[in-house]
Design an enzyme around this catalytic site. Structure first.
Site, PDB file in Angstrom:
ATOM      1  N   HIS A 223      -6.110 -47.868 -18.302  1.00 29.28           N
ATOM      2  CA  HIS A 223      -5.862 -46.529 -17.354  1.00 29.28           C
ATOM      3  C   HIS A 223      -5.374 -47.109 -15.824  1.00 29.28           C
ATOM      4  O   HIS A 223      -5.188 -46.446 -14.857  1.00 29.28           O
ATOM      5  CB  HIS A 223      -7.048 -46.056 -16.872  1.00 29.28           C
TER       6      HIS A 223
ATOM      7  N   HIS B 130      -9.138 -40.496 -23.129  1.00 30.18           N
ATOM      8  CA  HIS B 130      -8.889 -41.370 -24.086  1.00 30.18           C
ATOM      9  C   HIS B 130      -8.492 -40.791 -25.089  1.00 30.18           C
ATOM     10  O   HIS B 130      -8.620 -41.057 -26.434  1.00 30.18           O
ATOM     11  CB  HIS B 130     -10.105 -42.195 -24.337  1.00 30.18           C
TER      12      HIS B 130
END
Lengths: 230, 334
Positions: free
Chosen positions: B58, B220
């Site tokens: 991320h 995700h």
């Protein structure tokens, strides 16, 4: 004939107990089988999760096997062994899997109460304890489409077998059958825990990867104990 | 997609090593745990420590928010996977300056369990721990089940506000309350145009057909609430703005902090195209953007897409937002 009977009784005495070395063999076998199944588990997880379940389980069990290198089965007990496994697993695996299996392994260790071995017929109760530990950490219930959908029916099968005094070999065979069916049964469930829960009905039709890896561990337990003690 | 990879299994360690080398002035690696990144400011005597953590992939989140008046220590997980309880525990120890530690993290099953276990370990070390769980992702659960919502880019505002509050010498309870207030004031939504691939898995973990987009997608690749035909940037910006504002019920005149983040593979110019329209839509509703942040603030590997986060401000949040902060992923001079 004079030679046979002491050997047989010696073997019988050995066969009646599941000790630290037996559980170490189970863990090593589970580690090897998870490594072989890693890609498959990753694919299952990729369908409804993020695809890392295979590598996660392999990493955790590899850490356990590394830690086993330090264990002398002759001077350890089952509680110490499981606590070591729980710590190794927790320190190497995050995700939900780390805390869940660490809690299960600790519970199995607590069940053993410091004993160096368990009577063979009692040994499958370790699977019950493992499932209980996982269940109390994760709070998943039957039908949530998680690893508990394997651990719960396997636990029930073990308890039922113990209630009727089934011999170890029969219990182990039954446990394997139940684990296989239970894994397949997760296909028709709707995920309601963990990341797959976000899919809701879109999770139908996929086997839960945590259920699949639980079955691999349970199969390893059954096969190795059957092989060593059956 | 072609990638810069040595061994897929080494990506996280190599990322963290490179990150720490590049930002040596602001951060260091925990000497005892290669999965804990620590601010040079961490452990300041008497100041509440701020900890977060989460899966890798991320970037700049989570490690990029380690720094001055932001996060003191970050637990680093595998790609898209919660850090270990040990790493959270080590991060708590590294952040502790004797005034307790606030763990500000996102609502995911793994993070919840590992933070809980780490907090228990920290209590044995006599370190008081308070937690705030981010749940700003509107599409991940209906409003009446807000506690089930995922945490996404609103976490950045939560860290900013919590870190600022700690820098003012607030108590652990006050820092926790400020961070909670910040995330309660946040709403986020994501739109995905293309999937991402975990390098070790090797294939995309979901599909988005050409000409389609997924509204409400998670960080995700968690599926969104609906798959629609791809629209123009303005139409998508309108839809995203409507989703976050309809969930918020803000009175006219409310001032906002707005964050538009790419998900990894969307060019930054397109993010500004979205923001151009979003700002107009907010203005049309009588809302005023006080501060805007546009760029790759919280990504998902090479996912194509963007997220919008809106934080409704009051005077306290405005003041805290404007406190100086210096981190590799977030530099702010008030």
């Amino acid at each position: 004939m004079r030679l046979l009977s002491p050997i047989l009784s010696g073997l019988h005495g050995r066969m009646a107990e599941v000790g630290v070395d037996d559980i170490m063999a189970v863990l090593r076998e589970a580690s090897a089988r998870l490594a072989s199944a890693s890609e498959h588990l990753g694919q299952l997880d990729g369908e409804i999760g993020d695809g890392d379940h295979g590598t996660t389980m392999v990493r955790g069990f590899a850490a356990i096997v590394r830690a086993l290198g330090e264990v002398d089965p002759r001077s350890s007990d089952l509680t110490t062994l499981f606590a070591l496994c729980a710590g190794s697993f927790l320190d190497s695996v995050g995700a939900t899997t780390g805390p869940l299996y660490a809690s299960g392994l600790l519970r199995a260790g607590a069940y053993a109460e410091g004993r160096v071995s368990l009577p063979a017929e009692e040994a499958p109760m370790l699977l019950v304890a493992l499932g209980d530990g996982i269940g109390s950490r994760g709070k998943a219930v039957a039908g949530d489409k998680t690893m508990m959908d394997v651990w719960l029916p396997v636990g029930q099968a073990v308890k039922a077998a113990r209630a009727k005094g089934a011999p170890l070999g029969e219990t182990l065979a039954e446990v394997k059958t139940v684990a296989g069916h239970a894994t397949e049964a997760t296909r028709s469930m709707i995920a309601s825990k963990g990341r797959a829960a976000r899919l809701g009905e879109r999770s139908i039709g996929h086997v839960d990867p945590g259920a699949a890896s639980a079955a691999i561990i349970i199969d390893s337990f059954s096969d190795i104990l059957a092989q060593r003690l059956g | 997609m072609q990638r810069f990879i040595n061994n897929p299994d080494d990506i996280v360690d190599e990322t963290v090593r490179g990150f720490v080398k590049a930002h040596d002035d602001l951060v260091r690696l925990d000497p005892d745990n290669a999965r804990v990144v620590v601010s040079r400011q961490a452990g300041t005597e008497g100041r509440v420590g701020i900890v977060t953590g989460g899966g890798s992939g991320h970037e700049p989140a989570f490690i990029g928010y380690t720094g001055r008046n932001m996060v003191d220590a970050v637990a680093v997980g595998e790609l898209f996977s919660s850090p270990t309880a040990k790493s959270f525990h080590d991060a708590i120890k590294a952040a502790d300056g004797g005034a307790g530690v606030a763990v500000l993290y996102g609502n995911y099953a793994g993070d919840n369990m590992n933070v809980k276990m780490a907090s228990k370990m920290a209590k044995k070390d006599k370190i008081p721990v308070a937690t705030v769980v981010a749940n700003d992702d509107v599409c991940s659960a209906p409003p009446e089940e807000r506690a089930k919502r995922r945490g996404v880019a609103g976490e950045i505002f939560m860290w900013k506000i919590g870190g600022a509050k700690a820098s003012e010498g607030a108590t652990l309870e006050e820092v926790q309350a400020a961070a909670q207030k910040a995330i309660d004031a946040c709403r986020s939504v994501g739109v995905g145009l293309g999937p991402c691939t975990l390098p070790a898995v090797g294939h995309p973990n979901f599909e988005i057909e050409p000409g389609k987009m997924e509204v409400g997608i998670g960080h995700h690749g968690e599926p969104g609430t609906r798959v629609e035909a791809l629209k123009t940037a303005d139409e998508i910006a309108d839809e995203m703005t409507q989703i976050v504002l309809d969930d918020h019920d803000l009175p006219e005149g409310t001032e906002l902090a707005v964050l538009v983040s790419g998900l990894g593979a969307t060019p930054v110019d397109e993010l500004y195209v979205l923001y151009d329209r979003m700002e107009s839509q907010m203005a049309a509703r009588g809302l005023k953007v006080y501060r805007a942040f546009v760029g790759n603030y919280f990504t998902s590997l090479e996912m194509v897409g963007a997220t919008l986060t809106v934080m409704a401000l009051d005077e306290e949040l405005k003041g805290l937002l404007d406190v100086d902060a210096e981190a590799p992923g977030f530099n702010w001079r008030g």
